[in-house]
Design a protein around this motif. Structure first.
Motif, PDB file in Angstrom:
ATOM      1  N   ARG A 140      36.827   7.931  61.755  1.00 52.71           N
ATOM      2  CA  ARG A 140      37.812   7.926  61.371  1.00 52.71           C
ATOM      3  C   ARG A 140      38.658   7.224  61.721  1.00 52.71           C
ATOM      4  O   ARG A 140      39.527   6.225  61.492  1.00 52.71           O
ATOM      5  CB  ARG A 140      37.807  10.009  60.698  1.00 52.71           C
ATOM      6  CG  ARG A 140      38.926   8.912  59.453  1.00 52.71           C
ATOM      7  CD  ARG A 140      38.025   9.757  58.291  1.00 52.71           C
ATOM      8  NE  ARG A 140      39.141  10.107  57.227  1.00 52.71           N
ATOM      9  CZ  ARG A 140      39.311   9.093  56.461  1.00 52.71           C
ATOM     10  NH1 ARG A 140      38.276   8.622  55.753  1.00 52.71           N
ATOM     11  NH2 ARG A 140      39.918   9.607  55.371  1.00 52.71           N
ATOM     12  N   ALA A 141      39.034   7.673  62.799  1.00 56.37           N
ATOM     13  CA  ALA A 141      40.404   6.785  63.678  1.00 56.37           C
ATOM     14  C   ALA A 141      39.950   5.516  64.182  1.00 56.37           C
ATOM     15  O   ALA A 141      40.606   4.599  63.726  1.00 56.37           O
ATOM     16  CB  ALA A 141      40.860   7.970  64.942  1.00 56.37           C
ATOM     17  N   SER A 142      38.382   5.169  64.085  1.00 59.51           N
ATOM     18  CA  SER A 142      38.697   3.418  64.593  1.00 59.51           C
ATOM     19  C   SER A 142      38.781   2.737  63.814  1.00 59.51           C
ATOM     20  O   SER A 142      39.141   1.753  62.895  1.00 59.51           O
ATOM     21  CB  SER A 142      36.968   3.675  65.097  1.00 59.51           C
ATOM     22  OG  SER A 142      36.727   4.311  66.802  1.00 59.51           O
ATOM     23  N   PHE A 143      38.897   3.160  62.239  1.00 58.25           N
ATOM     24  CA  PHE A 143      38.902   2.540  60.985  1.00 58.25           C
ATOM     25  C   PHE A 143      40.465   2.280  61.252  1.00 58.25           C
ATOM     26  O   PHE A 143      40.364   1.255  60.339  1.00 58.25           O
ATOM     27  CB  PHE A 143      38.074   3.688  59.825  1.00 58.25           C
ATOM     28  CG  PHE A 143      38.655   2.804  58.415  1.00 58.25           C
ATOM     29  CD1 PHE A 143      37.688   1.891  57.987  1.00 58.25           C
ATOM     30  CD2 PHE A 143      39.715   3.210  58.157  1.00 58.25           C
ATOM     31  CE1 PHE A 143      38.576   1.539  56.428  1.00 58.25           C
ATOM     32  CE2 PHE A 143      40.256   2.908  56.605  1.00 58.25           C
ATOM     33  CZ  PHE A 143      39.315   1.353  56.447  1.00 58.25           C
ATOM     34  N   PHE A 144      41.227   3.189  60.831  1.00 54.46           N
ATOM     35  CA  PHE A 144      42.555   3.623  60.709  1.00 54.46           C
ATOM     36  C   PHE A 144      42.829   2.680  62.070  1.00 54.46           C
ATOM     37  O   PHE A 144      43.822   1.588  61.787  1.00 54.46           O
ATOM     38  CB  PHE A 144      43.373   4.162  61.146  1.00 54.46           C
ATOM     39  CG  PHE A 144      43.222   5.185  59.794  1.00 54.46           C
ATOM     40  CD1 PHE A 144      42.589   4.969  58.492  1.00 54.46           C
ATOM     41  CD2 PHE A 144      42.052   6.594  60.089  1.00 54.46           C
ATOM     42  CE1 PHE A 144      42.956   5.573  57.428  1.00 54.46           C
ATOM     43  CE2 PHE A 144      41.607   7.108  58.570  1.00 54.46           C
ATOM     44  CZ  PHE A 144      42.543   7.179  57.250  1.00 54.46           C
ATOM     45  N   ILE A 145      42.505   2.379  63.222  1.00 56.13           N
ATOM     46  CA  ILE A 145      43.162   1.659  64.697  1.00 56.13           C
ATOM     47  C   ILE A 145      42.963  -0.040  64.182  1.00 56.13           C
ATOM     48  O   ILE A 145      43.353  -0.179  64.138  1.00 56.13           O
ATOM     49  CB  ILE A 145      42.511   2.268  65.840  1.00 56.13           C
ATOM     50  CG1 ILE A 145      42.517   3.025  66.429  1.00 56.13           C
ATOM     51  CG2 ILE A 145      42.481   0.878  66.700  1.00 56.13           C
ATOM     52  CD1 ILE A 145      42.698   4.355  67.647  1.00 56.13           C
ATOM     53  N   ASP A 146      41.533   0.065  63.464  1.00 55.60           N
ATOM     54  CA  ASP A 146      41.144  -1.274  63.391  1.00 55.60           C
ATOM     55  C   ASP A 146      41.997  -1.673  62.273  1.00 55.60           C
ATOM     56  O   ASP A 146      42.098  -3.742  62.096  1.00 55.60           O
ATOM     57  CB  ASP A 146      39.761  -1.322  63.052  1.00 55.60           C
ATOM     58  CG  ASP A 146      39.416  -2.725  62.445  1.00 55.60           C
ATOM     59  OD1 ASP A 146      39.306  -3.034  63.054  1.00 55.60           O
ATOM     60  OD2 ASP A 146      39.670  -2.715  60.937  1.00 55.60           O
ATOM     61  N   ALA A 147      42.505  -0.956  60.818  1.00 56.97           N
ATOM     62  CA  ALA A 147      43.161  -1.922  60.137  1.00 56.97           C
ATOM     63  C   ALA A 147      44.719  -1.469  60.377  1.00 56.97           C
ATOM     64  O   ALA A 147      45.502  -2.921  60.670  1.00 56.97           O
ATOM     65  CB  ALA A 147      43.469  -0.512  59.091  1.00 56.97           C
ATOM     66  N   ILE A 148      45.070  -1.220  61.357  1.00 59.32           N
ATOM     67  CA  ILE A 148      46.285  -1.142  62.105  1.00 59.32           C
ATOM     68  C   ILE A 148      46.398  -2.701  62.896  1.00 59.32           C
ATOM     69  O   ILE A 148      46.987  -3.623  62.686  1.00 59.32           O
ATOM     70  CB  ILE A 148      47.086  -0.235  63.650  1.00 59.32           C
ATOM     71  CG1 ILE A 148      47.592   1.123  62.430  1.00 59.32           C
ATOM     72  CG2 ILE A 148      48.492  -0.986  63.976  1.00 59.32           C
ATOM     73  CD1 ILE A 148      46.992   1.951  63.200  1.00 59.32           C
ATOM     74  N   ASP A 149      45.334  -2.482  63.568  1.00 59.98           N
ATOM     75  CA  ASP A 149      45.155  -4.310  64.719  1.00 59.98           C
ATOM     76  C   ASP A 149      44.897  -5.634  63.627  1.00 59.98           C
ATOM     77  O   ASP A 149      45.582  -6.409  64.165  1.00 59.98           O
ATOM     78  CB  ASP A 149      43.627  -3.908  65.928  1.00 59.98           C
ATOM     79  CG  ASP A 149      44.278  -3.030  66.820  1.00 59.98           C
ATOM     80  OD1 ASP A 149      45.658  -2.388  66.850  1.00 59.98           O
ATOM     81  OD2 ASP A 149      42.841  -2.392  67.634  1.00 59.98           O
ATOM     82  N   ARG A 150      44.538  -5.295  62.848  1.00 62.64           N
ATOM     83  CA  ARG A 150      44.027  -6.476  61.583  1.00 62.64           C
ATOM     84  C   ARG A 150      45.213  -5.700  60.617  1.00 62.64           C
ATOM     85  O   ARG A 150      45.571  -7.031  59.569  1.00 62.64           O
ATOM     86  CB  ARG A 150      42.982  -6.908  61.085  1.00 62.64           C
ATOM     87  CG  ARG A 150      42.177  -6.653  62.348  1.00 62.64           C
ATOM     88  CD  ARG A 150      40.661  -6.579  61.249  1.00 62.64           C
ATOM     89  NE  ARG A 150      39.786  -5.716  60.677  1.00 62.64           N
ATOM     90  CZ  ARG A 150      39.464  -5.889  59.164  1.00 62.64           C
ATOM     91  NH1 ARG A 150      40.383  -6.959  58.426  1.00 62.64           N
ATOM     92  NH2 ARG A 150      39.654  -4.649  58.751  1.00 62.64           N
ATOM     93  N   PHE A 151      46.599  -5.412  60.559  1.00 65.95           N
ATOM     94  CA  PHE A 151      47.285  -5.147  59.477  1.00 65.95           C
ATOM     95  C   PHE A 151      47.389  -6.346  59.015  1.00 65.95           C
ATOM     96  O   PHE A 151      47.692  -6.365  57.367  1.00 65.95           O
ATOM     97  CB  PHE A 151      49.005  -4.322  60.009  1.00 65.95           C
ATOM     98  CG  PHE A 151      49.428  -4.553  59.650  1.00 65.95           C
ATOM     99  CD1 PHE A 151      49.053  -2.563  59.365  1.00 65.95           C
ATOM    100  CD2 PHE A 151      50.791  -5.146  58.763  1.00 65.95           C
ATOM    101  CE1 PHE A 151      50.631  -2.719  57.639  1.00 65.95           C
ATOM    102  CE2 PHE A 151      51.523  -4.479  57.973  1.00 65.95           C
ATOM    103  CZ  PHE A 151      51.359  -3.323  57.139  1.00 65.95           C
ATOM    104  N   ASP A 152      47.937  -7.832  59.537  1.00 67.74           N
ATOM    105  CA  ASP A 152      49.331  -9.211  58.626  1.00 67.74           C
ATOM    106  C   ASP A 152      47.554 -10.130  57.854  1.00 67.74           C
ATOM    107  O   ASP A 152      48.074 -10.397  57.680  1.00 67.74           O
ATOM    108  CB  ASP A 152      49.527  -9.638  59.571  1.00 67.74           C
ATOM    109  CG  ASP A 152      51.082  -9.014  60.099  1.00 67.74           C
ATOM    110  OD1 ASP A 152      51.203  -8.157  59.373  1.00 67.74           O
ATOM    111  OD2 ASP A 152      51.821  -9.074  61.242  1.00 67.74           O
ATOM    112  N   ARG A 174      53.472   1.411  63.722  1.00 70.92           N
ATOM    113  CA  ARG A 174      52.078   1.134  63.787  1.00 70.92           C
ATOM    114  C   ARG A 174      52.117   1.590  65.285  1.00 70.92           C
ATOM    115  O   ARG A 174      50.775   2.040  65.672  1.00 70.92           O
ATOM    116  CB  ARG A 174      52.066  -0.269  63.698  1.00 70.92           C
ATOM    117  CG  ARG A 174      51.434  -0.145  61.605  1.00 70.92           C
ATOM    118  CD  ARG A 174      50.716  -1.764  62.119  1.00 70.92           C
ATOM    119  NE  ARG A 174      52.153  -2.554  61.920  1.00 70.92           N
ATOM    120  CZ  ARG A 174      52.282  -3.311  61.719  1.00 70.92           C
ATOM    121  NH1 ARG A 174      50.924  -4.352  61.923  1.00 70.92           N
ATOM    122  NH2 ARG A 174      53.991  -4.874  61.473  1.00 70.92           N
ATOM    123  N   VAL A 175      53.108   0.887  66.348  1.00 69.10           N
ATOM    124  CA  VAL A 175      52.620   1.783  68.085  1.00 69.10           C
ATOM    125  C   VAL A 175      52.055   3.042  67.695  1.00 69.10           C
ATOM    126  O   VAL A 175      51.500   3.471  68.635  1.00 69.10           O
ATOM    127  CB  VAL A 175      54.043   0.957  68.232  1.00 69.10           C
ATOM    128  CG1 VAL A 175      53.618   1.364  69.812  1.00 69.10           C
ATOM    129  CG2 VAL A 175      53.500  -0.858  68.151  1.00 69.10           C
TER     130      VAL A 175
END
Length: 251
Positions: A140-152, A174-175
């Motif tokens: 679950r965390a990986s999904f949200f971390i990926d969303a943060i990393d690809r935010f733009d 986001r940091v």
């Protein structure tokens, strides 16, 4: 509508945390979900007011990295189970000895971890949570971390679109959020067997984002499941959620 009283306190590591309070009476500690805050989860849609009307004091922290609370950018500010340590610090700061505990989604995960760590609420409500959602946090965390990393670069149709849209709405740091996501610890089904706190598991009829709420209720020694309208995101906007929480705590 009752007035919301906001104050701040220094947590176990001196991080600044905001607390919003409404009503008078038996204290209820309410922990909001990921990327949300006390206002979005508990105040805006009337749940805190319903508790106040039922004779409770709603005590609603903004979790670390959320809302009006501190958002440190140092990894050292996010040790394992940091949200549990913040909750313990808040209970000690307020001198709470006879209180109830409510959590939604990440807040529900945190509430379970709090009880396992030694907090002893009279009653507990776990919202937006199923049995499977308490373990396997890395996925679950990986999904949200990926969303943060690809935010733009996330566009409509991307599985992360709604998570990114919510982060934009909430003006998430986001940091800080990325660091917090790596601090959450898992809970196994076996650990639940020793949790004797009377518990209500409440979940939207279309919400199985965190697995089976009925299975979670079945895994706890003294729990029942109640369904309310909505999805994981929309159930917090439904008055039935507040009615279920207040009804269980007042029962």
């Amino acid at each position: 509508m009752s007035d919301v009283r906001t104050e701040h306190f220094a947590s176990f590591d001196a991080a600044d945390l905001a607390i919003h309070r409404m009503g008078e009476g038996r204290p209820v500690l309410l922990l909001h979900g990921l990327f949300s805050d006390a206002n979005t989860n508990w105040i805006r849609f009337g749940h805190a007011q319903r508790l106040a009307d039922a004779g409770f004091e709603a005590i609603m922290p903004d979790l670390r990295a959320h809302g009006a609370s501190g958002k440190p950018h140092e990894a050292a500010a996010y040790p394992g189970d940091v949200l549990v340590r913040d909750a313990q610090a808040l209970v000690a700061h307020l001198g709470l000895t006879d209180y109830d505990l409510v959590g939604f989604s990440l807040g529900a995960r945190t509430a379970v971890r709090c009880v396992l760590a030694g907090l002893s609420p009279r009653r507990m409500v776990l919202g937006g949570m199923g049995l499977e959602g308490l373990a396997g946090w890395d996925r679950r965390a990986s999904f949200f971390i990926d969303a943060i990393d690809r935010f733009d670069e996330v566009k409509h149709g991307d599985p992360a679109f709604f998570a990114v849209a919510f982060m934009r709405t909430q003006k998430i740091d986001r940091v800080a959020a990325r660091l917090l996501l790596q601090s959450v610890d898992d809970t196994s089904a076996a650990e639940l067997a020793g949790m004797t706190v009377p518990t209500l598991v409440v979940c939207g009829e279309k919400d199985r984002d965190n697995g089976s709420p009925q299975a979670l209720a079945d895994a706890l020694p003294d729990a029942r499941f109640q369904e309310v309208p909505g999805t994981h995101m929309s159930s917090v906007t439904e008055p039935e959620l507040g009615k279920a929480i207040a009804g269980f705590l007042a029962g």
